[in-house]
Design a protein around this motif. Structure first.
Motif, PDB file in Angstrom:
ATOM      1  N   GLY A 101      35.805 -10.292 -32.948  1.00 27.01           N
ATOM      2  CA  GLY A 101      36.499 -11.724 -32.544  1.00 27.01           C
ATOM      3  C   GLY A 101      35.702 -12.256 -31.502  1.00 27.01           C
ATOM      4  O   GLY A 101      34.557 -11.908 -31.218  1.00 27.01           O
ATOM      5  N   GLY A 102      35.858 -13.582 -30.978  1.00 28.86           N
ATOM      6  CA  GLY A 102      35.338 -13.961 -29.936  1.00 28.86           C
ATOM      7  C   GLY A 102      34.074 -14.890 -30.356  1.00 28.86           C
ATOM      8  O   GLY A 102      33.750 -15.306 -31.469  1.00 28.86           O
ATOM      9  N   GLU A 103      32.954 -14.589 -29.479  1.00 29.13           N
ATOM     10  CA  GLU A 103      31.609 -15.248 -29.747  1.00 29.13           C
ATOM     11  C   GLU A 103      30.963 -14.519 -30.820  1.00 29.13           C
ATOM     12  O   GLU A 103      30.189 -15.063 -31.394  1.00 29.13           O
ATOM     13  N   LYS A 104      31.321 -13.234 -30.830  1.00 29.84           N
ATOM     14  CA  LYS A 104      30.678 -12.544 -32.049  1.00 29.84           C
ATOM     15  C   LYS A 104      31.123 -12.963 -33.253  1.00 29.84           C
ATOM     16  O   LYS A 104      30.101 -12.782 -33.993  1.00 29.84           O
ATOM     17  N   GLU A 105      32.159 -13.370 -33.527  1.00 33.27           N
ATOM     18  CA  GLU A 105      32.413 -14.065 -34.638  1.00 33.27           C
ATOM     19  C   GLU A 105      31.647 -15.112 -35.109  1.00 33.27           C
ATOM     20  O   GLU A 105      31.256 -15.157 -36.349  1.00 33.27           O
ATOM     21  N   GLU A 106      31.543 -16.053 -34.033  1.00 30.53           N
ATOM     22  CA  GLU A 106      30.621 -17.296 -34.363  1.00 30.53           C
ATOM     23  C   GLU A 106      29.225 -16.699 -34.598  1.00 30.53           C
ATOM     24  O   GLU A 106      28.618 -17.113 -35.609  1.00 30.53           O
ATOM     25  N   GLN A 107      28.576 -15.605 -34.135  1.00 32.69           N
ATOM     26  CA  GLN A 107      27.325 -15.228 -34.247  1.00 32.69           C
ATOM     27  C   GLN A 107      27.162 -14.427 -35.732  1.00 32.69           C
ATOM     28  O   GLN A 107      26.257 -14.749 -36.376  1.00 32.69           O
ATOM     29  N   TYR A 108      28.131 -14.043 -36.079  1.00 27.97           N
ATOM     30  CA  TYR A 108      28.437 -13.526 -37.283  1.00 27.97           C
ATOM     31  C   TYR A 108      28.310 -14.481 -38.473  1.00 27.97           C
ATOM     32  O   TYR A 108      27.492 -14.161 -39.467  1.00 27.97           O
ATOM     33  N   LYS A 109      29.073 -15.604 -38.255  1.00 26.15           N
ATOM     34  CA  LYS A 109      28.891 -16.730 -39.183  1.00 26.15           C
ATOM     35  C   LYS A 109      27.792 -17.401 -39.320  1.00 26.15           C
ATOM     36  O   LYS A 109      27.272 -17.538 -40.280  1.00 26.15           O
ATOM     37  N   ASN A 110      27.065 -17.503 -38.186  1.00 28.10           N
ATOM     38  CA  ASN A 110      25.848 -18.047 -38.347  1.00 28.10           C
ATOM     39  C   ASN A 110      24.684 -17.310 -39.013  1.00 28.10           C
ATOM     40  O   ASN A 110      23.909 -17.828 -39.881  1.00 28.10           O
ATOM     41  N   GLY A 111      24.824 -15.983 -38.891  1.00 29.83           N
ATOM     42  CA  GLY A 111      23.923 -14.952 -39.388  1.00 29.83           C
ATOM     43  C   GLY A 111      24.314 -14.794 -40.792  1.00 29.83           C
ATOM     44  O   GLY A 111      23.271 -14.937 -41.873  1.00 29.83           O
ATOM     45  N   ARG A 112      25.463 -15.048 -41.271  1.00 26.22           N
ATOM     46  CA  ARG A 112      25.915 -14.839 -42.576  1.00 26.22           C
ATOM     47  C   ARG A 112      25.415 -16.168 -43.408  1.00 26.22           C
ATOM     48  O   ARG A 112      24.827 -16.006 -44.401  1.00 26.22           O
ATOM     49  N   ASP A 113      25.246 -17.549 -42.603  1.00 24.21           N
ATOM     50  CA  ASP A 113      24.575 -18.718 -43.195  1.00 24.21           C
ATOM     51  C   ASP A 113      23.288 -18.314 -43.735  1.00 24.21           C
ATOM     52  O   ASP A 113      22.810 -18.616 -44.902  1.00 24.21           O
ATOM     53  N   LYS A 114      22.461 -17.886 -42.792  1.00 27.54           N
ATOM     54  CA  LYS A 114      21.101 -17.648 -42.993  1.00 27.54           C
ATOM     55  C   LYS A 114      20.826 -16.566 -43.937  1.00 27.54           C
ATOM     56  O   LYS A 114      19.955 -16.599 -44.759  1.00 27.54           O
ATOM     57  N   PHE A 115      21.893 -15.712 -43.995  1.00 25.54           N
ATOM     58  CA  PHE A 115      21.843 -14.470 -44.905  1.00 25.54           C
ATOM     59  C   PHE A 115      21.813 -15.152 -46.515  1.00 25.54           C
ATOM     60  O   PHE A 115      21.165 -14.702 -47.167  1.00 25.54           O
ATOM     61  N   TYR A 116      22.729 -15.946 -46.539  1.00 25.71           N
ATOM     62  CA  TYR A 116      23.026 -16.562 -47.938  1.00 25.71           C
ATOM     63  C   TYR A 116      21.638 -17.315 -48.306  1.00 25.71           C
ATOM     64  O   TYR A 116      21.232 -17.326 -49.423  1.00 25.71           O
ATOM     65  N   GLU A 117      20.947 -18.015 -47.393  1.00 29.58           N
ATOM     66  CA  GLU A 117      19.924 -18.952 -47.959  1.00 29.58           C
ATOM     67  C   GLU A 117      18.762 -17.623 -48.222  1.00 29.58           C
ATOM     68  O   GLU A 117      18.109 -18.191 -49.234  1.00 29.58           O
ATOM     69  N   GLU A 118      18.729 -16.787 -47.472  1.00 30.68           N
ATOM     70  CA  GLU A 118      17.745 -15.795 -47.816  1.00 30.68           C
ATOM     71  C   GLU A 118      17.779 -15.187 -49.145  1.00 30.68           C
ATOM     72  O   GLU A 118      16.705 -14.681 -49.689  1.00 30.68           O
ATOM     73  N   SER A 119      19.173 -15.016 -49.438  1.00 33.46           N
ATOM     74  CA  SER A 119      19.531 -14.298 -50.687  1.00 33.46           C
ATOM     75  C   SER A 119      18.867 -14.791 -51.896  1.00 33.46           C
ATOM     76  O   SER A 119      19.237 -14.216 -53.052  1.00 33.46           O
ATOM     77  N   GLN A 120      18.399 -16.195 -51.940  1.00 44.31           N
ATOM     78  CA  GLN A 120      17.778 -16.707 -53.156  1.00 44.31           C
ATOM     79  C   GLN A 120      16.609 -16.183 -53.210  1.00 44.31           C
ATOM     80  O   GLN A 120      16.013 -16.150 -54.444  1.00 44.31           O
ATOM     81  N   ARG A 121      16.180 -15.254 -52.492  1.00 46.73           N
ATOM     82  CA  ARG A 121      14.957 -14.415 -52.769  1.00 46.73           C
ATOM     83  C   ARG A 121      15.101 -13.353 -53.695  1.00 46.73           C
ATOM     84  O   ARG A 121      16.221 -12.847 -53.971  1.00 46.73           O
ATOM     85  N   ASP A 122      14.130 -12.809 -54.392  1.00 48.34           N
ATOM     86  CA  ASP A 122      14.319 -11.843 -55.138  1.00 48.34           C
ATOM     87  C   ASP A 122      13.948 -10.606 -54.505  1.00 48.34           C
ATOM     88  O   ASP A 122      13.098 -10.296 -54.156  1.00 48.34           O
ATOM     89  N   TYR A 123      14.999  -9.844 -54.902  1.00 52.59           N
ATOM     90  CA  TYR A 123      14.904  -8.415 -54.090  1.00 52.59           C
ATOM     91  C   TYR A 123      14.682  -7.116 -54.969  1.00 52.59           C
ATOM     92  O   TYR A 123      14.751  -6.018 -54.738  1.00 52.59           O
ATOM     93  N   SER A 124      14.436  -7.518 -56.197  1.00 48.64           N
ATOM     94  CA  SER A 124      14.209  -6.271 -57.223  1.00 48.64           C
ATOM     95  C   SER A 124      12.924  -5.371 -56.988  1.00 48.64           C
ATOM     96  O   SER A 124      12.858  -4.242 -57.205  1.00 48.64           O
ATOM     97  N   GLY A 125      12.005  -5.885 -55.950  1.00 46.80           N
ATOM     98  CA  GLY A 125      10.990  -5.120 -55.657  1.00 46.80           C
ATOM     99  C   GLY A 125      11.431  -4.094 -54.600  1.00 46.80           C
ATOM    100  O   GLY A 125      10.728  -3.043 -54.392  1.00 46.80           O
TER     101      GLY A 125
END
Ligand code: ZN
Length: 121
Positions: free
Chosen positions: A95-119
């Motif tokens: 909870g708390g501040e960590k939840e905010e950091q978690y959400k920010n990281g998750r948004d970046k993660f979604y963006e990056e997930s457009q990459r091809d990871y098959s390699g």
């Protein structure tokens, strides 16, 4: 016959190493926060071996039951902000501040997930 957790090919029950990709059963990485092999997500993706793990995520070899092919599944799982009860698929976020950091990281993660990871497999 049993199925390899990394390449999902079948091989003989009495062998401990996959003849197709060389994966050894005892190489299977196990940590409480990893999804266990055999877990099925969205009634479609069968989780296999962990093929990579970093500070912000875990990459699994998985079998797509719809396309009937091997895929890589990358899970957003930052150890600093979240955890998992072993055997469950749900992620708990601190909870708390960590939840905010978690959400920010998750948004970046979604963006990056457009990459091809098959390699990564
Ligand atoms: Zn294999």
């Amino acid at each position: 016959m049993k199925r390899c957790l990394r390449c999902f090919q079948n091989y003989e029950e009495n062998k401990t190493e996959c003849p197709w990709c060389g994966f050894q059963e005892n190489q299977q990485l196990k940590e409480p926060q990893y999804l266990s092999a055999g877990t099925v997500l969205q009634n479609r993706y069968e989780i296999g071996a962990v093929v990579g793990a970093g500070g912000f995520g875990i990459t699994y070899a998985a079998w797509d039951r719809v396309l009937e092919q091997r895929v890589a599944i990358k899970e957003y799982m930052p150890g600093e902000f979240s955890t998992r009860t072993p055997g469950e698929t749900r992620v708990s976020v601190y909870g708390g501040e960590k939840e905010e950091q978690y959400k920010n990281g998750r948004d970046k993660f979604y963006e990056e997930s457009q990459r091809d990871y098959s390699g990564d497999l």
